[in-house]
Write a protein that holds these residues in place. Sequence first.
Motif, PDB file in Angstrom:
ATOM      1  N   GLU A 136     -16.339 -48.147  38.193  1.00  0.00           N
ATOM      2  CA  GLU A 136     -16.000 -49.015  37.067  1.00  0.00           C
ATOM      3  C   GLU A 136     -16.082 -48.256  35.748  1.00  0.00           C
ATOM      4  O   GLU A 136     -15.221 -48.415  34.878  1.00  0.00           O
ATOM      5  N   GLU A 137     -17.115 -47.438  35.593  1.00  0.00           N
ATOM      6  CA  GLU A 137     -17.271 -46.646  34.371  1.00  0.00           C
ATOM      7  C   GLU A 137     -16.129 -45.645  34.238  1.00  0.00           C
ATOM      8  O   GLU A 137     -15.576 -45.443  33.155  1.00  0.00           O
ATOM      9  N   ALA A 138     -15.761 -45.008  35.347  1.00  0.00           N
ATOM     10  CA  ALA A 138     -14.681 -44.024  35.306  1.00  0.00           C
ATOM     11  C   ALA A 138     -13.354 -44.675  34.948  1.00  0.00           C
ATOM     12  O   ALA A 138     -12.574 -44.141  34.148  1.00  0.00           O
ATOM     13  N   LEU A 139     -13.079 -45.846  35.538  1.00  0.00           N
ATOM     14  CA  LEU A 139     -11.825 -46.534  35.253  1.00  0.00           C
ATOM     15  C   LEU A 139     -11.736 -46.954  33.788  1.00  0.00           C
ATOM     16  O   LEU A 139     -10.671 -46.828  33.156  1.00  0.00           O
ATOM     17  N   ILE A 140     -12.844 -47.454  33.246  1.00  0.00           N
ATOM     18  CA  ILE A 140     -12.857 -47.849  31.837  1.00  0.00           C
ATOM     19  C   ILE A 140     -12.593 -46.640  30.950  1.00  0.00           C
ATOM     20  O   ILE A 140     -11.813 -46.704  29.986  1.00  0.00           O
ATOM     21  N   ASP A 141     -13.207 -45.514  31.262  1.00  0.00           N
ATOM     22  CA  ASP A 141     -12.991 -44.303  30.466  1.00  0.00           C
ATOM     23  C   ASP A 141     -11.533 -43.864  30.509  1.00  0.00           C
ATOM     24  O   ASP A 141     -10.939 -43.520  29.482  1.00  0.00           O
ATOM     25  N   VAL A 142     -10.955 -43.849  31.698  1.00  0.00           N
ATOM     26  CA  VAL A 142      -9.570 -43.394  31.841  1.00  0.00           C
ATOM     27  C   VAL A 142      -8.615 -44.347  31.116  1.00  0.00           C
ATOM     28  O   VAL A 142      -7.695 -43.917  30.421  1.00  0.00           O
ATOM     29  N   ALA A 143      -8.848 -45.654  31.248  1.00  0.00           N
ATOM     30  CA  ALA A 143      -7.981 -46.627  30.579  1.00  0.00           C
ATOM     31  C   ALA A 143      -8.091 -46.518  29.069  1.00  0.00           C
ATOM     32  O   ALA A 143      -7.086 -46.602  28.349  1.00  0.00           O
ATOM     33  N   ALA A 144      -9.303 -46.335  28.563  1.00  0.00           N
ATOM     34  CA  ALA A 144      -9.510 -46.244  27.119  1.00  0.00           C
ATOM     35  C   ALA A 144      -8.792 -45.033  26.523  1.00  0.00           C
ATOM     36  O   ALA A 144      -8.336 -45.073  25.387  1.00  0.00           O
ATOM     37  N   GLU A 145      -8.701 -43.961  27.291  1.00  0.00           N
ATOM     38  CA  GLU A 145      -8.102 -42.725  26.792  1.00  0.00           C
ATOM     39  C   GLU A 145      -6.642 -42.558  27.211  1.00  0.00           C
ATOM     40  O   GLU A 145      -6.047 -41.511  26.964  1.00  0.00           O
ATOM     41  N   ALA A 146      -6.065 -43.579  27.834  1.00  0.00           N
ATOM     42  CA  ALA A 146      -4.661 -43.491  28.266  1.00  0.00           C
ATOM     43  C   ALA A 146      -3.744 -43.315  27.065  1.00  0.00           C
ATOM     44  O   ALA A 146      -4.045 -43.755  25.951  1.00  0.00           O
ATOM     45  N   SER A 147      -2.600 -42.697  27.297  1.00  0.00           N
ATOM     46  CA  SER A 147      -1.693 -42.363  26.196  1.00  0.00           C
ATOM     47  C   SER A 147      -1.010 -43.587  25.590  1.00  0.00           C
ATOM     48  O   SER A 147      -0.578 -43.550  24.452  1.00  0.00           O
ATOM     49  N   HIS A 148      -0.888 -44.672  26.368  1.00  0.00           N
ATOM     50  CA  HIS A 148      -0.274 -45.892  25.833  1.00  0.00           C
ATOM     51  C   HIS A 148      -0.801 -47.090  26.614  1.00  0.00           C
ATOM     52  O   HIS A 148      -1.428 -46.941  27.670  1.00  0.00           O
ATOM     53  N   ASP A 149      -0.536 -48.291  26.097  1.00  0.00           N
ATOM     54  CA  ASP A 149      -1.092 -49.504  26.684  1.00  0.00           C
ATOM     55  C   ASP A 149      -0.630 -49.722  28.113  1.00  0.00           C
ATOM     56  O   ASP A 149      -1.394 -50.189  28.959  1.00  0.00           O
ATOM     57  N   PHE A 150       0.637 -49.409  28.392  1.00  0.00           N
ATOM     58  CA  PHE A 150       1.143 -49.604  29.744  1.00  0.00           C
ATOM     59  C   PHE A 150       0.342 -48.779  30.748  1.00  0.00           C
ATOM     60  O   PHE A 150      -0.002 -49.244  31.841  1.00  0.00           O
ATOM     61  N   ALA A 168     -14.009 -58.607  37.500  1.00  0.00           N
ATOM     62  CA  ALA A 168     -15.305 -59.054  36.989  1.00  0.00           C
ATOM     63  C   ALA A 168     -16.268 -57.886  36.812  1.00  0.00           C
ATOM     64  O   ALA A 168     -16.992 -57.799  35.807  1.00  0.00           O
ATOM     65  N   ARG A 169     -16.291 -56.961  37.764  1.00  0.00           N
ATOM     66  CA  ARG A 169     -17.168 -55.790  37.640  1.00  0.00           C
ATOM     67  C   ARG A 169     -16.735 -54.897  36.484  1.00  0.00           C
ATOM     68  O   ARG A 169     -17.571 -54.317  35.785  1.00  0.00           O
ATOM     69  N   LEU A 170     -15.433 -54.784  36.300  1.00  0.00           N
ATOM     70  CA  LEU A 170     -14.932 -53.979  35.191  1.00  0.00           C
ATOM     71  C   LEU A 170     -15.288 -54.604  33.845  1.00  0.00           C
ATOM     72  O   LEU A 170     -15.608 -53.889  32.891  1.00  0.00           O
ATOM     73  N   VAL A 171     -15.265 -55.923  33.766  1.00  0.00           N
ATOM     74  CA  VAL A 171     -15.657 -56.600  32.526  1.00  0.00           C
ATOM     75  C   VAL A 171     -17.120 -56.320  32.223  1.00  0.00           C
ATOM     76  O   VAL A 171     -17.494 -56.055  31.071  1.00  0.00           O
ATOM     77  N   VAL A 172     -17.979 -56.358  33.237  1.00  0.00           N
ATOM     78  CA  VAL A 172     -19.403 -56.061  33.040  1.00  0.00           C
ATOM     79  C   VAL A 172     -19.576 -54.645  32.500  1.00  0.00           C
ATOM     80  O   VAL A 172     -20.338 -54.405  31.554  1.00  0.00           O
ATOM     81  N   ALA A 173     -18.870 -53.689  33.099  1.00  0.00           N
ATOM     82  CA  ALA A 173     -18.959 -52.306  32.623  1.00  0.00           C
ATOM     83  C   ALA A 173     -18.446 -52.184  31.199  1.00  0.00           C
ATOM     84  O   ALA A 173     -19.043 -51.491  30.362  1.00  0.00           O
ATOM     85  N   LEU A 174     -17.357 -52.865  30.905  1.00  0.00           N
ATOM     86  CA  LEU A 174     -16.780 -52.812  29.562  1.00  0.00           C
ATOM     87  C   LEU A 174     -17.720 -53.421  28.536  1.00  0.00           C
ATOM     88  O   LEU A 174     -17.869 -52.903  27.419  1.00  0.00           O
ATOM     89  N   ASP A 175     -18.370 -54.521  28.902  1.00  0.00           N
ATOM     90  CA  ASP A 175     -19.276 -55.188  27.971  1.00  0.00           C
ATOM     91  C   ASP A 175     -20.501 -54.333  27.651  1.00  0.00           C
ATOM     92  O   ASP A 175     -21.200 -54.592  26.674  1.00  0.00           O
ATOM     93  N   GLY A 176     -20.764 -53.321  28.465  1.00  0.00           N
ATOM     94  CA  GLY A 176     -21.869 -52.415  28.179  1.00  0.00           C
ATOM     95  C   GLY A 176     -21.513 -51.306  27.210  1.00  0.00           C
ATOM     96  O   GLY A 176     -22.357 -50.479  26.873  1.00  0.00           O
ATOM     97  N   ARG A 177     -20.278 -51.295  26.738  1.00  0.00           N
ATOM     98  CA  ARG A 177     -19.817 -50.262  25.796  1.00  0.00           C
ATOM     99  C   ARG A 177     -19.706 -50.861  24.403  1.00  0.00           C
ATOM    100  O   ARG A 177     -18.854 -51.716  24.155  1.00  0.00           O
ATOM    101  N   ALA A 178     -20.546 -50.429  23.503  1.00  0.00           N
ATOM    102  CA  ALA A 178     -20.497 -50.954  22.146  1.00  0.00           C
ATOM    103  C   ALA A 178     -19.281 -50.428  21.385  1.00  0.00           C
ATOM    104  O   ALA A 178     -18.667 -51.145  20.589  1.00  0.00           O
ATOM    105  N   ARG A 179     -18.937 -49.178  21.629  1.00  0.00           N
ATOM    106  CA  ARG A 179     -17.809 -48.561  20.925  1.00  0.00           C
ATOM    107  C   ARG A 179     -16.881 -47.934  21.951  1.00  0.00           C
ATOM    108  O   ARG A 179     -17.276 -47.060  22.709  1.00  0.00           O
ATOM    109  N   LEU A 180     -15.656 -48.392  21.949  1.00  0.00           N
ATOM    110  CA  LEU A 180     -14.695 -47.878  22.915  1.00  0.00           C
ATOM    111  C   LEU A 180     -13.296 -48.161  22.405  1.00  0.00           C
ATOM    112  O   LEU A 180     -13.017 -49.266  21.920  1.00  0.00           O
TER     113      LEU A 180
END
Length: 312
Positions: A136-150, A168-180
């Motif tokens: 979940e953490e890895a997916l959030i990182d990759v999505a946040a740094e993707a070149s475009h929204d798609f 739901a698990r991804l939302v939990v991981a995302l909610d643990g990131r204050a700045r992203l």
Amino acid sequence: MDLSPVAHHLALQSGVVTRAQLLRTGLAPHDVRRLLRRRELVRLHPGVFVDHTGEPTWLQLAWGGVLLHWPAALSHTSALRGTDGPGRRSEDGAPIHLAVDRQRGLTAAPGIRLHRTVGLDGKVLWNATPPRVRIEEALIDVAAEASHDFAAISVLADAVQARRTTAARLVVALDGRARLARRQFLRAVLLDIDQGAGSVLEHGYLVRVERPHALPRARRQASAVGSIYRDVVYEQVGQIVELDGRLFHDSAQRRNHDLDRDLDAAVARLGTVRIGWGQVFGTPCRTADRIGRLLRARGWDGRYRSCAECAD
């Protein structure tokens, strides 16, 4: 020279071992030098060795980076590659991404990209081989740094569709990131996916075609007969919109399945139209206009509208 004293390390670490590990097994420094002279061990990084002279595998490069910068763990796309196992080769030749504690002052070795991470211990599967951040953490990182929204949507939706994790698990991981980067956008995407818009194409139709043009709210992944599910159903007028992502799964079997679904809809006196990537991501405003006119022709008495992106 007999390498049996370090066999445990070599087996666990895909043939990679550190000088410190060698010395802890009882080998002396001159023994290590002898192993290197005989090419029984080859230097991968300073103080990190591999047990053959050929080209190191991706897994050996990953272990080499982790051990060189220890304590460290695979992150981003490298963590996803580690989770998927040897069948995934898309990361071969790419830099090894490693998460390290935010406070450490390190210089990355060639071929390695370091990511200084807050709360590292709680995000890492230390018993994995090699250690890696949770998917979940890895997916959030990759999505946040993707070149475009798609691309960001694709990372998340594809993982959920493949049942590698849940929204739901991804939302939990995302909610643990204050700045992203993209935090609010990604959260909205995940909530939509959790509510049934489970593919990039479905989500695109929802947020590019239906919502901004005030089309009526449809049911998504609605159960029909047996195991058949309809992508988008406007129940009040008996209209189905099937989202055809044939870009990724074009086959005779899939085509036959789609035709069967259309035939079943016709028997039930339901209208069916199919739209694909071009209509959703290329011409969403034109698509919305045509869907709106279609719904009105079938009896919808509402009014759709232009959005901020529509041509005057």
